[in-house]
Design an enzyme around this catalytic site. Structure first.
Site, PDB file in Angstrom:
ATOM      1  N   GLU A 287      37.676  38.925  42.493  1.00 31.58           N
ATOM      2  CA  GLU A 287      37.126  37.562  42.435  1.00 31.58           C
ATOM      3  C   GLU A 287      37.533  36.987  41.098  1.00 31.58           C
ATOM      4  O   GLU A 287      37.121  37.490  40.056  1.00 31.58           O
ATOM      5  CB  GLU A 287      35.605  37.609  42.570  1.00 31.58           C
ATOM      6  CG  GLU A 287      35.134  38.024  43.947  1.00 31.58           C
ATOM      7  CD  GLU A 287      35.533  37.032  45.016  1.00 31.58           C
ATOM      8  OE1 GLU A 287      35.620  35.826  44.720  1.00 31.58           O
ATOM      9  OE2 GLU A 287      35.770  37.468  46.150  1.00 31.58           O
ATOM     10  N   CYS A 321      32.606  30.288  37.170  1.00 29.49           N
ATOM     11  CA  CYS A 321      33.884  30.169  37.881  1.00 29.49           C
ATOM     12  C   CYS A 321      33.850  28.959  38.801  1.00 29.49           C
ATOM     13  O   CYS A 321      34.869  28.387  39.136  1.00 29.49           O
ATOM     14  CB  CYS A 321      34.149  31.439  38.666  1.00 29.49           C
ATOM     15  SG  CYS A 321      32.748  31.938  39.645  1.00 29.49           S
TER      16      CYS A 321
HETATM   17  P1  NAD Z   1      37.776  38.971  31.966  1.00 28.29           P
HETATM   18  O1  NAD Z   1      38.855  39.029  32.996  1.00 28.29           O
HETATM   19  O2  NAD Z   1      38.165  38.803  30.561  1.00 28.29           O
HETATM   20  O3  NAD Z   1      36.917  40.313  32.029  1.00 28.29           O
HETATM   21  C1  NAD Z   1      36.297  40.769  33.211  1.00 28.29           C
HETATM   22  C2  NAD Z   1      36.112  42.268  33.117  1.00 28.29           C
HETATM   23  O4  NAD Z   1      37.393  42.883  33.150  1.00 28.29           O
HETATM   24  C3  NAD Z   1      35.445  42.737  31.832  1.00 28.29           C
HETATM   25  O5  NAD Z   1      34.560  43.784  32.143  1.00 28.29           O
HETATM   26  C4  NAD Z   1      36.629  43.235  31.024  1.00 28.29           C
HETATM   27  O6  NAD Z   1      36.275  44.203  30.075  1.00 28.29           O
HETATM   28  C5  NAD Z   1      37.482  43.832  32.107  1.00 28.29           C
HETATM   29  N1  NAD Z   1      38.896  44.061  31.750  1.00 28.29           N
HETATM   30  C6  NAD Z   1      39.638  43.463  30.808  1.00 28.29           C
HETATM   31  N2  NAD Z   1      40.881  43.982  30.792  1.00 28.29           N
HETATM   32  C7  NAD Z   1      40.935  44.928  31.762  1.00 28.29           C
HETATM   33  C8  NAD Z   1      41.944  45.816  32.247  1.00 28.29           C
HETATM   34  N3  NAD Z   1      43.176  45.833  31.744  1.00 28.29           N
HETATM   35  N4  NAD Z   1      41.637  46.655  33.262  1.00 28.29           N
HETATM   36  C9  NAD Z   1      40.415  46.631  33.802  1.00 28.29           C
HETATM   37  N5  NAD Z   1      39.415  45.830  33.380  1.00 28.29           N
HETATM   38  C10 NAD Z   1      39.674  44.980  32.374  1.00 28.29           C
HETATM   39  O7  NAD Z   1      36.765  37.836  32.457  1.00 28.29           O
HETATM   40  P2  NAD Z   1      35.428  37.349  31.734  1.00 28.29           P
HETATM   41  O8  NAD Z   1      35.818  36.546  30.534  1.00 28.29           O
HETATM   42  O9  NAD Z   1      34.464  38.459  31.579  1.00 28.29           O
HETATM   43  O10 NAD Z   1      34.824  36.376  32.851  1.00 28.29           O
HETATM   44  C11 NAD Z   1      35.218  35.074  33.021  1.00 28.29           C
HETATM   45  C12 NAD Z   1      36.215  34.943  34.153  1.00 28.29           C
HETATM   46  O11 NAD Z   1      35.659  35.460  35.336  1.00 28.29           O
HETATM   47  C13 NAD Z   1      36.586  33.507  34.470  1.00 28.29           C
HETATM   48  O12 NAD Z   1      37.955  33.425  34.725  1.00 28.29           O
HETATM   49  C14 NAD Z   1      35.782  33.217  35.730  1.00 28.29           C
HETATM   50  O13 NAD Z   1      36.304  32.192  36.530  1.00 28.29           O
HETATM   51  C15 NAD Z   1      35.814  34.529  36.411  1.00 28.29           C
HETATM   52  N6  NAD Z   1      34.719  34.683  37.354  1.00 28.29           N
HETATM   53  C16 NAD Z   1      34.987  34.629  38.689  1.00 28.29           C
HETATM   54  C17 NAD Z   1      33.966  34.732  39.617  1.00 28.29           C
HETATM   55  C18 NAD Z   1      34.213  34.672  41.092  1.00 28.29           C
HETATM   56  O14 NAD Z   1      33.326  35.010  41.854  1.00 28.29           O
HETATM   57  N7  NAD Z   1      35.391  34.258  41.528  1.00 28.29           N
HETATM   58  C19 NAD Z   1      32.658  34.883  39.167  1.00 28.29           C
HETATM   59  C20 NAD Z   1      32.416  34.953  37.791  1.00 28.29           C
HETATM   60  C21 NAD Z   1      33.453  34.854  36.903  1.00 28.29           C
END
Ligand code: NAD
EC number: 1.2.1.88
Length: 516
Positions: A287, A321
């Site tokens: 997501e 999001c």
């Molecule tokens: P992010 O992608 O920076 O981080 C999300 C998670 O991924 C964190 O736990 C992070 O530590 C982890 N991560 C980072 N690098 C990784 C890797 N190489 N391998 C595995 N995991 C890794 O996102 P964020 O800043 O925490 O959240 C905001 C983003 O999430 C926005 O883009 C938002 O639109 C999206 N979001 C989407 C939904 C949805 O349902 N579509 C819901 C909430 C947030």
């Protein structure tokens, strides 16, 4: 097993004095446990590490919410072994038993509702109302998925011929890696975790580094509700180190990720590679981001449009999001909607989220602050700054709600996810043009149309290409069981969280045919 029909958790009315008092008590409870150390939980064992993730209050950088142990590759491996071992027996437990753990956990959280919300105020900078909604959603996920599991437990009937009995049912997948974001640090973290658990999988939970304390508190709740050791392993750590290691691991069966587009793509690509010893193709639930549009028709309730835009653009500082970051208004009503949005935006109270009257708190951290301020500078080149545009990171990470006008639909602030309190307006010459602009990003998460024209609403129903489309309301605030949530294109795999087919993504179907 008979259960009450599902209903979503009501939001708290803070105009009621008793509720206000209860929330203030919640804040006091959390205040008393700030700054503690939290361990990893692997196979039921508490493991403290030297290296820590420090969780701070984004409204007050000097206030430490907690110091959380940080997993590395060795500890991630240990957690994988614990989860893999637990899968052998957890996968055979009765669905009713697993559902009951969720029902009990939901009841425990409900009893501590305002404490959890208060922790979200402190750790994520959520204003009361937003924190209350996050906690309510976490409860909803538990209540809803438990019921969904009870519905799915016997499979789906298929045909049988004379002398033959056929059965079609679902079995768990294996070890799931759950990687959650900080913006719904309770609801999404809890929802993705319990969906994997209730379907009979074991879990390695890697919460976002900005909000690991609420995740630890939730792990404790599940333990209290009777979740056995090893089934859920709590391993905060660096995305690049622990995340990559587990995504690549041959024993990982599926990855449930919610976060940004770039990390989602990285996980999707890496998970596709089959590693030595791996005997399955990994499943990825991803997501990702959004660039969400509200379209305002010329025949529309313009006050409703302005209110919906302001609430969707600036609720939780635009860090959803689903947040509205683009407005496409028909030229006949453009100025009127824009002026009213600017007027309403100027009235918003930005400040300490601990105060009940605050509408908008800080953004999550320094890097988010820097990124959003950079986009505001880009916006000044690409459009006309109508209000906001200022930031102050001296104490917390505060940014004024910002509105840009007259922005080209292809401009960067119209195309790229900013994830902050910034909304850009553009003009459309007719409704078809408005839909064309609304569909011109690589995302497809949420969208809304404000219109009194039934033909146009029906046209949007078919042509506005987003996973969650709303008419005559804002584009945020999906409710579990009512508005299954997930997006198209670069917004992810359209895995509709809180929907009737979500749990199936965590299982595989088996057919057994017996001849008599
Ligand atoms: P992010 O992608 O920076 O981080 C999300 C998670 O991924 C964190 O736990 C992070 O530590 C982890 N991560 C980072 N690098 C990784 C890797 N190489 N391998 C595995 N995991 C890794 O996102 P964020 O800043 O925490 O959240 C905001 C983003 O999430 C926005 O883009 C938002 O639109 C999206 N979001 C989407 C939904 C949805 O349902 N579509 C819901 C909430 C947030």
């Amino acid at each position: 097993m008979m259960v009450q029909p599902y209903k979503h958790e009501p939001f708290t009315d803070f105009a009621v004095e008793a509720n206000k008092k209860a929330f203030e008590e919640g804040l006091k409870t959390v205040q008393a446990y700030l700054g503690q150390d939290y361990p990893l939980v692997i196979g039921g064992e508490r493991i403290m590490t030297e290296d820590k993730i420090v969780s701070i209050n984004p409204a007050n950088q000097t206030e430490i919410i907690g110091r959380v142990a940080k997993a590395n590759k060795d500890l991630a491996e240990k957690a994988m072994q614990a989860a893999d071992a637990a899968f052998t027996w957890w996968s055979k437990t009765k669905p009713e038993m697993r559902a009951n753990i969720l029902f009990r956990a939901a009841a425990i959280v409900r009893r501590r509702k305002h404490e959890f919300s208060a922790l979200l105020v402190k750790e994520a900078g959520k204003p009361w109302k937003e924190a209350d909604a996050d906690t309510a959603e976490a409860i909803d996920f538990m209540e809803y998925y438990a019921r969904q599991m009870l519905k799915l437990k016997d499979g789906i009937p298929v045909e049988s011929r004379p002398g033959e009995t056929n059965r079609f049912f679902y079995i768990p997948l294996g070890v799931g890696v759950v990687i959650s974001p900080w913006n719904f640090p309770f609801a999404i973290m809890a929802g993705t975790t319990v969906a994997a658990l209730v379907t009979g999988n074991t879990v390695l939970l890697k919460p976002a580094s900005a909000t690991p304390v609420v995740a630890y508190k939730f792990v404790e709740v599940l333990e209290e509700a009777g979740l056995p050791a090893g089934v859920l392993n709590y391993i905060p750590g660096s995305g690049a180190e622990v995340g990559d290691y587990l995504v690549d691991h041959p024993r990982t069966r599926f990855i449930s990720f919610t976060g940004s587009r770039d990390v989602g793509i990285r996980i999707y690509e890496r998970a596709a590679k089959v590693h030595p010893g791996q005997i399955w193709l990994k499943r990825v639930i991803a997501e990702m981001g959004g660039k969400d549009t509200i379209v305002v028709d010329k025949e529309a309730d313009l006050e409703l449009a302005a209110q919906s835009i302001v609430a969707s653009a600036f609720g939780f500082s635009g860090q959803k999001c689903s947040a509205c970051s683009r407005v496409v208004a028909l030229e006949e009503v453009y100025d009127q909607v824009l002026n009213r949005v600017v007027e309403l935006t100027k009235q918003l109270k930005v400040g300490n989220p601990e105060e009940q009257s605050t509408f908008m708190g800080p953004v999550i951290d320094q890097s988010a602050y820097n990124k959003i301020m950079e986009y505001i500078e880009i916006g000044k080149q690409e459009g006309k700054l109508m209000t906001g545009g200022e930031g102050d990171d001296s104490k917390g990470f505060f940014i004024q709600p910002t509105v840009f006008a007259d922005v080209d639909p292809k401009a960067r602030i119209m195309q790229e996810e900013i994830f902050g309190p910034v909304v850009a307006f553009t003009k459309a010459k007719d409704f078809d043009h408005a839909l064309e602009i609304a569909n011109n990003t690589e995302y497809g998460l949420t969208g809304a149309v404000i219109s009194n024209n039934r033909f146009n609403l029906e046209k949007a129903r078919e042509e506005f290409h987003v996973g969650n489309l709303y008419f005559n309301r804002g584009c945020t605030g999906a409710i579990v069981g009512y508005h299954p949530f997930g997006g198209f294109n670069m917004s992810g795999t359209d895995s509709k969280a809180g929907g009737p087919d979500y749990l199936l993504l965590h299982m595989q179907a088996k057919t057994v045919s017996e001849m008599f």
